[in-house]
Design an enzyme around this catalytic site. Structure first.
Site, short mmCIF file in Angstrom:
data_model
loop_
_atom_site.label_atom_id
_atom_site.label_comp_id
_atom_site.label_asym_id
_atom_site.label_seq_id
_atom_site.Cartn_x
_atom_site.Cartn_y
_atom_site.Cartn_z
N LYS A 1 1.58 -1.29 -0.15
CA LYS A 1 -0.20 -0.07 -0.23
C LYS A 1 0.73 1.27 0.01
CE LYS A 1 -1.99 3.18 2.75
NZ LYS A 1 -1.65 3.91 1.68
N GLU B 1 10.24 1.63 10.03
CA GLU B 1 11.28 2.39 9.65
C GLU B 1 10.94 4.35 9.95
OE1 GLU B 1 12.77 5.30 8.92
OE2 GLU B 1 13.18 4.74 6.70
N CYS C 1 13.39 11.47 6.30
CA CYS C 1 13.84 10.75 7.73
C CYS C 1 14.45 11.04 8.16
CB CYS C 1 13.59 9.42 7.62
SG CYS C 1 14.46 8.26 6.58
N GLU D 1 9.69 16.28 14.65
CA GLU D 1 10.08 15.81 13.56
C GLU D 1 9.98 17.38 12.48
OE1 GLU D 1 9.53 12.67 11.08
OE2 GLU D 1 11.59 12.50 10.28
P1 ADP Z 1 3.98 9.78 6.23
O1 ADP Z 1 3.55 11.52 6.60
O2 ADP Z 1 5.19 9.87 5.42
O3 ADP Z 1 2.81 9.66 4.75
P2 ADP Z 1 2.27 8.49 7.63
O4 ADP Z 1 2.51 7.72 8.93
O5 ADP Z 1 1.54 9.18 7.26
O6 ADP Z 1 4.09 8.85 7.34
O7 ADP Z 1 1.96 7.83 6.42
C1 ADP Z 1 2.61 6.83 5.70
C2 ADP Z 1 1.74 5.62 5.42
O8 ADP Z 1 1.09 4.84 6.30
C3 ADP Z 1 0.19 5.55 4.38
O9 ADP Z 1 0.54 4.48 3.12
C4 ADP Z 1 -0.67 5.88 4.84
O10 ADP Z 1 -1.46 5.74 3.98
C5 ADP Z 1 0.02 4.39 6.02
N1 ADP Z 1 -0.74 4.97 7.11
C6 ADP Z 1 -1.47 5.69 8.11
N2 ADP Z 1 -1.88 5.42 8.68
C7 ADP Z 1 -2.01 3.78 9.11
C8 ADP Z 1 -2.72 3.55 9.82
N3 ADP Z 1 -3.23 3.64 10.92
N4 ADP Z 1 -2.60 2.06 9.25
C9 ADP Z 1 -1.80 1.09 8.78
N5 ADP Z 1 -1.18 2.44 7.32
C10 ADP Z 1 -1.29 3.58 7.15
#
Ligand code: ADP
Length: 491
Positions: free
Chosen positions: A174, A249, A283, A384
């Site tokens: 995903k 990560e 990161c 961050e």
């Molecule tokens: P970033 O700010 O780097 O996008 P996020 O942690 O918001 O970091 O998102 C990283 C990934 O995790 C994206 O693909 C996002 O859709 C997914 N994501 C966000 N919330 C969840 C969740 N509760 N469970 C699994 N995946 C999630």
């Protein structure tokens, strides 16, 4: 451009029959339609991935054959590097100069882990007990959920895919809802390389609709995630309920130290590349610049002089040095942090505003920003930002530098600029971070382990051991003549 999900070797519409827009951060306009996946799509993708793992050609393939497929995939990525890089730039606004370099480099991961696939060996254990032969097997975990962020979608996916596939796992990925297009383009190459159906699947959509059901699906055995620490924490908790394996990560607040014995020309370049490369959206950004007080003022002057030369604008142009912020929410978040820093008493010495330069058009641009006189207790030194915002902190000596650097819940990267080899080693030993760069910054390789200390994550990517993150060990005992003297007592 309307994209489809990739499940079981076919491009298929989402069950929801809904799509959402992906925006070009340089123009602020939508440019692609991304399928809005749901838990039904997740379920079908995980089931076919499970089937591919347990039955059919992938499951019966030798490790050498798997390796050859990874080689083929690497070749195809090399062939299409320019096209994939352009899709990434359109989606995440990073510089073509950087993305082209990343895409040209990505094949190396598939060659390295493709070569490693048939070198995963168990051991014969020289037992203390007579009458037994004992050996270990390293077996793939099963279906892996790969969840990626928006900053370097294909590179970060590759850090997970190459070792997972080399290990013999199958994958449902995903990508971030902000940058899904490149992963769907990438799926076409799996087909062309000849991977069996179901080995690699892409379900796009939002965290709650796709990410959560993917993490919770009982047939998913491992989650390999790159993203924010908040989401990493949620995923870790969900995964723990079913005792799933995780690699996380997460974020960073990396310290980049400059000592007064450093080559200051190199160090100024290193400080700039630590924070303004990729518009600070990495990161490993060296977002805390620790300057020894003896060189603080002159170093800051040189830093400002160089930072002021940064060419902002269209990320698709090779000469651009600082591009837009990838997403609108991130743009707002960065501006919010600039306000917080000012309120906390940090001294704004450069930038701090949205860019009004004509070459920035309607994109989400923020001027390269530098705060001086930052202290560890300020939020700008602890949280961050994930943007082009540098916090400059003064220190007197090594002990104080280490105390400041380690006063952080993160521990991903760090940089040390010094010409004293003893000091370089001392600092490398004392910094609580997964990577230490001495007189360089932001170097990564498929060969060298990468990951975080503390809240920056769990597990290591890259390097030989990364393949272990997708394997589990079985111990096999063969009785070659041992006699069970007393069946009620363990031997
Ligand atoms: P970033 O700010 O780097 O996008 P996020 O942690 O918001 O970091 O998102 C990283 C990934 O995790 C994206 O693909 C996002 O859709 C997914 N994501 C966000 N919330 C969840 C969740 N509760 N469970 C699994 N995946 C999630």
């Amino acid at each position: 451009m309307r994209y489809q999900l990739y499940i079981d070797g076919k491009f298929v519409p989402p069950r929801s029959s809904k799509w959402f827009d992906s925006y070009n951060p340089y123009t602020g306009e939508p440019w692609a339609e991304i399928p809005k996946g749901s838990c039904e799509d997740v379920d079908s993708a995980v089931r076919v991935a499970h089937k591919a793992f347990t039955q059919g050609p992938w499951a019966s393939m030798t490790a050498s054959q798997r390796g050859l497929l990874l080689y083929k995939l690497g070749d195809l990525i090399g062939r299409d590097a320019r096209k994939l890089a352009e899709v990434e730039v359109r989606d995440n606004g990073k510089l073509i100069a950087e993305m082209q370099g990343q895409l040209n480099y990505i094949p190396q991961w598939y060659y390295y882990f493709g070569g490693l696939a048939d070198k995963v060996q168990g051991a014969v254990v020289p037992l203390d007990k007579k009458g037994y032969f004992n050996f270990t097997r390293h077996e793939p975990l099963g279906v892996v959920a790969v969840i990626t962020p928006w900053n370097s979608p294909l590179l970060l996916a590759t850090w997970k895919l190459a070792p997972a596939l080399a290990a013999g796992c199958t994958v449902v990925i995903k990508p971030s809802e902000f940058t899904s297009a490149s992963t769907l383009e990438f799926a076409k190459l799996f087909e062309e390389a000849g991977f069996p159906e179901g080995v690699f699947n892409v379900v796009t959509g939002f965290g709650k609709d796709v990410g959560v059901p993917l993490v919770e699906h009982p047939l998913v055995k491992k989650i390999s995630f790159t993203g924010s620490d908040e989401t990493g924490r949620v995923i870790n908790q969900l995964a723990a309920k079913q005792f799933k394996h995780v690699s996380l990560e997460l974020g960073g607040k990396s310290a980049n130290f400059v000592f007064d014995d450093a080559n200051l020309d190199d160090a100024v370049n290193g400080a700039i590349s630590g924070i303004f490369a990729a518009t600070g959206q990495t990161c490993i950004a060296g977002s805390r610049l620790l300057l020894q007080q003896t060189i603080h003022d002159q170093f800051l002057d040189r830093l400002l002089t160089l930072a002021r030369t940064a060419r902002m604008g269209d990320p698709m142009r090779m000469e651009t040095q600082v591009g837009p912020i990838t997403t609108q929410p991130q743009y707002q978040k960065i501006l919010g942090y600039i306000d917080v820093a000012k309120k906390d008493g940090a001294e704004l010495v450069m930038g701090g505003t949205p860019s009004k330069r004509p070459e920035c058009g309607n994109g989400w641009f923020i001027e390269p920003t530098i705060f001086a006189n930052v202290t560890s207790h300020m939020r700008i030194a602890q949280e961050e930002v994930f943007g082009p915002v540098l916090s400059v902190i003064k220190f007197k000596n090594e002990d104080e530098a280490i105390a400041i650097a380690n006063d952080s819940r993160f521990g991903l990267g760090s940089g040390v600029w010094t010409s004293d080899i003893g000091r370089a080693h001392r600092m490398a030993e004392r910094i609580q971070a997964g990577t230490v760069w001495v007189n360089c910054y932001r170097a990564v390789s498929y060969m060298s382990p990468f990951g975080g200390y503390k809240d920056s994550g769990i597990g290591r990517e890259n390097g030989i051991d990364a393949v272990r993150e997708y394997l589990q060990t079985k111990s096999v005992w063969i009785n070659t003549g041992a006699v069970t003297a007393n069946p009620f007592v363990m031997r």
